[in-house]
Design a protein around this motif. Sequence first.
Motif, short mmCIF file in Angstrom:
data_model
loop_
_atom_site.label_atom_id
_atom_site.label_comp_id
_atom_site.label_asym_id
_atom_site.label_seq_id
_atom_site.Cartn_x
_atom_site.Cartn_y
_atom_site.Cartn_z
N PRO A 163 -1.45 63.79 78.54
CA PRO A 163 -2.25 64.05 79.73
C PRO A 163 -1.34 64.33 80.92
O PRO A 163 -0.38 63.60 81.17
N CYS A 164 -1.65 65.39 81.64
CA CYS A 164 -0.83 65.79 82.78
C CYS A 164 -1.74 66.15 83.96
O CYS A 164 -2.92 66.45 83.79
N ALA A 165 -1.17 66.12 85.14
CA ALA A 165 -1.84 66.63 86.33
C ALA A 165 -1.27 68.01 86.62
O ALA A 165 -0.05 68.21 86.61
N LEU A 166 -2.15 68.98 86.86
CA LEU A 166 -1.72 70.32 87.21
C LEU A 166 -1.55 70.37 88.73
O LEU A 166 -2.51 70.18 89.48
N ILE A 167 -0.33 70.62 89.18
CA ILE A 167 0.01 70.60 90.61
C ILE A 167 0.37 72.00 91.07
O ILE A 167 1.23 72.67 90.47
N ARG A 168 -0.27 72.45 92.13
CA ARG A 168 0.11 73.72 92.76
C ARG A 168 1.02 73.41 93.95
O ARG A 168 0.70 72.57 94.79
N THR A 169 2.16 74.10 94.01
CA THR A 169 3.14 73.86 95.07
C THR A 169 3.46 75.17 95.79
O THR A 169 3.73 76.19 95.15
N PRO B 56 2.19 61.04 96.58
CA PRO B 56 1.50 59.93 97.26
C PRO B 56 1.68 58.61 96.52
O PRO B 56 1.77 58.57 95.29
N ARG B 57 1.72 57.52 97.29
CA ARG B 57 1.87 56.18 96.71
C ARG B 57 0.61 55.75 95.96
O ARG B 57 0.68 55.10 94.93
N ARG B 58 -0.55 56.09 96.50
CA ARG B 58 -1.81 55.62 95.92
C ARG B 58 -2.33 56.59 94.87
O ARG B 58 -1.87 57.73 94.77
N SER B 59 -3.28 56.15 94.09
CA SER B 59 -3.94 57.01 93.12
C SER B 59 -4.82 58.02 93.85
O SER B 59 -5.47 57.68 94.85
N VAL B 60 -4.87 59.25 93.35
CA VAL B 60 -5.64 60.30 94.02
C VAL B 60 -6.48 61.06 93.00
O VAL B 60 -6.20 61.05 91.80
N LYS B 61 -7.51 61.74 93.49
CA LYS B 61 -8.40 62.53 92.66
C LYS B 61 -7.99 64.00 92.67
O LYS B 61 -7.31 64.45 93.60
N PRO B 62 -8.41 64.77 91.66
CA PRO B 62 -8.20 66.23 91.72
C PRO B 62 -8.79 66.81 92.99
O PRO B 62 -9.85 66.39 93.45
N GLY B 63 -8.08 67.75 93.59
CA GLY B 63 -8.47 68.32 94.87
C GLY B 63 -7.68 67.74 96.02
O GLY B 63 -7.66 68.32 97.12
N PHE B 64 -7.01 66.60 95.79
CA PHE B 64 -6.21 65.99 96.86
C PHE B 64 -5.03 66.90 97.20
O PHE B 64 -4.33 67.41 96.32
N ALA B 65 -4.80 67.11 98.51
CA ALA B 65 -3.72 67.99 98.97
C ALA B 65 -2.90 67.28 100.03
O ALA B 65 -3.43 66.47 100.81
N PHE C 179 -3.22 68.66 93.97
CA PHE C 179 -3.56 68.19 92.63
C PHE C 179 -4.82 68.94 92.21
O PHE C 179 -5.91 68.63 92.66
N GLU C 180 -4.66 69.94 91.33
CA GLU C 180 -5.79 70.81 91.00
C GLU C 180 -6.74 70.21 89.97
O GLU C 180 -7.94 70.21 90.16
N ARG C 181 -6.19 69.71 88.86
CA ARG C 181 -7.06 69.15 87.82
C ARG C 181 -6.22 68.46 86.75
O ARG C 181 -5.00 68.59 86.72
N PHE C 182 -6.91 67.74 85.86
CA PHE C 182 -6.28 67.15 84.69
C PHE C 182 -6.17 68.21 83.59
O PHE C 182 -7.09 69.00 83.38
#
Length: 283
Positions: free
Chosen positions: A245-251, A197-206, A235-238
């Motif tokens: 610092p990383c974002a944990l992404i489930r694909t 996504p172009r914009r900033s997103v929170k954990p839980g965003f799918a 985007f599961e969590r930080f």
Amino acid sequence: PIEILKRGYDLWMRSLQKPCGGLVASRSLLALFVVSLLALTGCTGRAKLRGPAPKVNQSFRTETVMVMENGQVEIDSATSRIYRGRRYAPTGTSEPVRGTYSMHEATTLDVTILAVDDRQVVERRVKVVSDESRHTVSVDGSPEEDRTRSPLVGRTVLQRFADGFTKSTLEGEEPPLEQETALAELEPIVSDDEVYPRRSVKPGFAWTITDQAVLQRFLGDRKTKVTKGSMAMTFERFVSFQVQPCALIRTVIDMDGSMPGDDGTDVSIKLTTEGLSHRSLES
């Protein structure tokens, strides 16, 4: 056949890679990945998953170790091919042949970015430090193992991106045929901006990508054609990984397509996988 399975796995591997703290975090395809997940950072709020733009002269090392054990294989008789003198599905039968597929791959690359157009890397230098793999197919109780070591180990490769494809050449020399094949299979230059996504997103965003052209660029190559599919990401969590610092992404990927078989005719393929990746928020 083993070559079709390896090519399909290569596509999935490319789709789930991102430098994180100088290393590429390993993911899994119906499998176990050899990675260490460190403690949560405690970060909250939003994140821009596209990350910073690549910069000229930026250098980093990617180390990828990928392990899969007993992945399920189903070979339809209609698309069976003779591989190394053995037919995997008998002629005339309508029942698919089932078996298992295991693999282990370890690759280390030193990468230097040479040119950037907006956020797209268009030229880079890659030193192949190591690249070894082991693939095993077991069909009807008959295992067959294939071990390979890339002929590019110790070599330096120049990669240029144009018209949606990557051209790889050995720096300062003409490659023999064996190395030409390895160059064509080397990890390409891929900008993954269009899948985040172009914009900033929170954990839980799918979000889900179904655009065939985007999937083709992100998952395919010159020989593989994507006919339909989807890539669902969450985007599961930080997390903290390799002191960054990383974002944990489930694909989750579900894709239909085709690629050339051993005899030159197209083979229908279905690629299905689910895995986790660490997306660096700094590099």
